[in-house]
Design a protein around this motif. Structure first.
Motif, PDB file in Angstrom:
ATOM      1  N   GLY A  33       0.811 -20.778  25.582  1.00 40.29           N
ATOM      2  CA  GLY A  33       0.477 -19.370  25.400  1.00 40.29           C
ATOM      3  C   GLY A  33       0.758 -18.914  23.984  1.00 40.29           C
ATOM      4  N   VAL A  34       0.185 -17.783  23.627  1.00 41.61           N
ATOM      5  CA  VAL A  34       0.352 -17.249  22.275  1.00 41.61           C
ATOM      6  C   VAL A  34       1.675 -16.505  22.160  1.00 41.61           C
ATOM      7  N   VAL A  35       2.385 -16.767  21.084  1.00 40.62           N
ATOM      8  CA  VAL A  35       3.644 -16.078  20.787  1.00 40.62           C
ATOM      9  C   VAL A  35       3.446 -15.301  19.490  1.00 40.62           C
ATOM     10  N   SER A  36       3.718 -14.023  19.526  1.00 41.98           N
ATOM     11  CA  SER A  36       3.515 -13.197  18.337  1.00 41.98           C
ATOM     12  C   SER A  36       4.574 -13.490  17.278  1.00 41.98           C
ATOM     13  N   ALA A  59      -1.481 -23.907  16.338  1.00 46.87           N
ATOM     14  CA  ALA A  59      -2.672 -23.140  15.970  1.00 46.87           C
ATOM     15  C   ALA A  59      -2.288 -21.692  15.710  1.00 46.87           C
ATOM     16  N   THR A  60      -2.949 -21.090  14.752  1.00 43.33           N
ATOM     17  CA  THR A  60      -2.777 -19.667  14.458  1.00 43.33           C
ATOM     18  C   THR A  60      -3.905 -18.887  15.126  1.00 43.33           C
ATOM     19  N   VAL A  61      -3.535 -17.897  15.904  1.00 40.46           N
ATOM     20  CA  VAL A  61      -4.518 -17.004  16.523  1.00 40.46           C
ATOM     21  C   VAL A  61      -4.537 -15.747  15.664  1.00 40.46           C
ATOM     22  N   PRO A  62      -5.549 -15.570  14.826  1.00 38.35           N
ATOM     23  CA  PRO A  62      -5.572 -14.475  13.856  1.00 38.35           C
ATOM     24  C   PRO A  62      -5.279 -13.112  14.489  1.00 38.35           C
ATOM     25  N   VAL A 120      -2.858 -12.198  16.182  1.00 42.35           N
ATOM     26  CA  VAL A 120      -2.099 -12.228  17.437  1.00 42.35           C
ATOM     27  C   VAL A 120      -0.791 -13.001  17.285  1.00 42.35           C
ATOM     28  N   GLY A 121      -0.869 -14.268  16.863  1.00 42.27           N
ATOM     29  CA  GLY A 121       0.354 -15.057  16.733  1.00 42.27           C
ATOM     30  C   GLY A 121       0.063 -16.539  16.653  1.00 42.27           C
ATOM     31  N   TYR A 122       0.912 -17.338  17.289  1.00 42.32           N
ATOM     32  CA  TYR A 122       0.817 -18.781  17.205  1.00 42.32           C
ATOM     33  C   TYR A 122       0.926 -19.387  18.602  1.00 42.32           C
ATOM     34  N   ARG A 123       0.387 -20.614  18.729  1.00 46.14           N
ATOM     35  CA  ARG A 123       0.495 -21.309  20.003  1.00 46.14           C
ATOM     36  C   ARG A 123       0.495 -22.816  19.763  1.00 46.14           C
ATOM     37  N   ASP A 180      -6.784 -26.924  17.214  1.00 48.48           N
ATOM     38  CA  ASP A 180      -8.046 -26.282  16.853  1.00 48.48           C
ATOM     39  C   ASP A 180      -8.091 -26.054  15.353  1.00 48.48           C
ATOM     40  N   ASP A 181      -8.925 -26.840  14.668  1.00 51.60           N
ATOM     41  CA  ASP A 181      -8.970 -26.734  13.207  1.00 51.60           C
ATOM     42  C   ASP A 181      -9.399 -25.339  12.757  1.00 51.60           C
ATOM     43  N   GLY A 182     -10.200 -24.682  13.574  1.00 57.77           N
ATOM     44  CA  GLY A 182     -10.647 -23.354  13.194  1.00 57.77           C
ATOM     45  C   GLY A 182      -9.539 -22.345  13.247  1.00 57.77           C
ATOM     46  N   GLY A 183      -8.533 -22.578  14.132  1.00 57.90           N
ATOM     47  CA  GLY A 183      -7.453 -21.604  14.245  1.00 57.90           C
ATOM     48  C   GLY A 183      -6.203 -22.030  13.526  1.00 57.90           C
TER      49      GLY A 183
END
Length: 231
Positions: A167-170, A208-211, A213-216, A224-227
């Motif tokens: 899951g994504v963590v901010s 991965a960085t979720v722009p 939002v945070g990281y996962r 995911d190279d895009g993230g």
């Protein structure tokens, strides 16, 4: 068992270290508070044997830093301060045991083994995800069987990310859980630490960085190279 001895009297420190080694207990020595904190930041110790009256930072400050770090390292205060008030304040600072000087080495060994047994009963679970294996008790990380050396902060960040199970963590949550209460909420420490952690873990990138939002942790075979922010 690996122990850190914080003692400013060289003869005493060497005697304790040599005595513990005869009992198959590995021991490092720090003669002052600054050296103790440096060793604690780079090595994983099972127990800290701490004299309170040492060159600064004092033993009390070192104890407070150990507790604040959240490492869970048991503290055995070994000191000449033998009044009841001294013992009470030592336990209030976070000491798990208190032994006054002069002392018998055999008693010190028995107390260390007792602390180690209690610690073993409360070992946190080993986490495994996406080829990563994190052992919070031993403070070790492996990727696909390869040992990865991390700083304390990198380890703390990775532990939070792995605990989210993909899951994504901010960044705010990472700052709250991996830094102390004095951390600047506007600092870029999280981004810098995540970037360094990503590089330590190696390619293919796992964080991965979720722009916005945070990281996962990417739970697929490859990140995911895009993230993934390259840092």
């Amino acid at each position: 068992m690996r122990v850190l001895i914080v003692e400013d009297e060289p003869y005493m420190a060497d005697a304790i270290r040599d005595g513990l080694r005869l009992e198959a207990i590995a021991a490092d020595v720090a003669g002052d508070g600054a050296t103790a904190l440096e060793l604690l930041s780079i090595n994983a110790y099972d127990i800290a044997v701490l004299d309170r009256d040492i060159p600064g930072p004092s033993g009390d400050v070192v104890a407070e830093r150990i507790v604040a770090s959240g490492s869970g390292i048991p503290i055995l205060m070994l000191t000449a301060a033998d009044r009841l008030d001294d013992k009470a304040s030592g336990f209030e600072l976070g000491a798990d045991d208190y032994l006054t000087k002069p002392f018998a080495l055999r008693e010190l060994v028995l107390r260390l083994r007792a602390l180690d047994r209690r610690r073993a009963h409360h070992r946190p679970p080993v986490r495994e995800i996406a080829g990563l294996r994190l052992d919070p008790f031993r403070r070790e990380v492996y990727r696909d069987g390869r040992y990865v050396a991390l700083t304390r902060k990198q380890f703390a960040v990775l532990e939070v990310l792995m605990g989210a199970d993909g899951g994504v963590v901010s960044a705010e949550e990472l700052l709250e859980r991996a830094w102390d209460e004095n951390a600047d909420p506007f600092t870029n420490a999280v981004r810098i630490t995540v970037s360094a952690l990503r590089k330590r873990l190696g390619e293919p990138w796992l964080i991965a960085t979720v722009p916005g939002v945070g990281y996962r942790i990417d739970t697929g075979q490859y990140a995911d190279d895009g993230g993934a922010e390259r840092g």
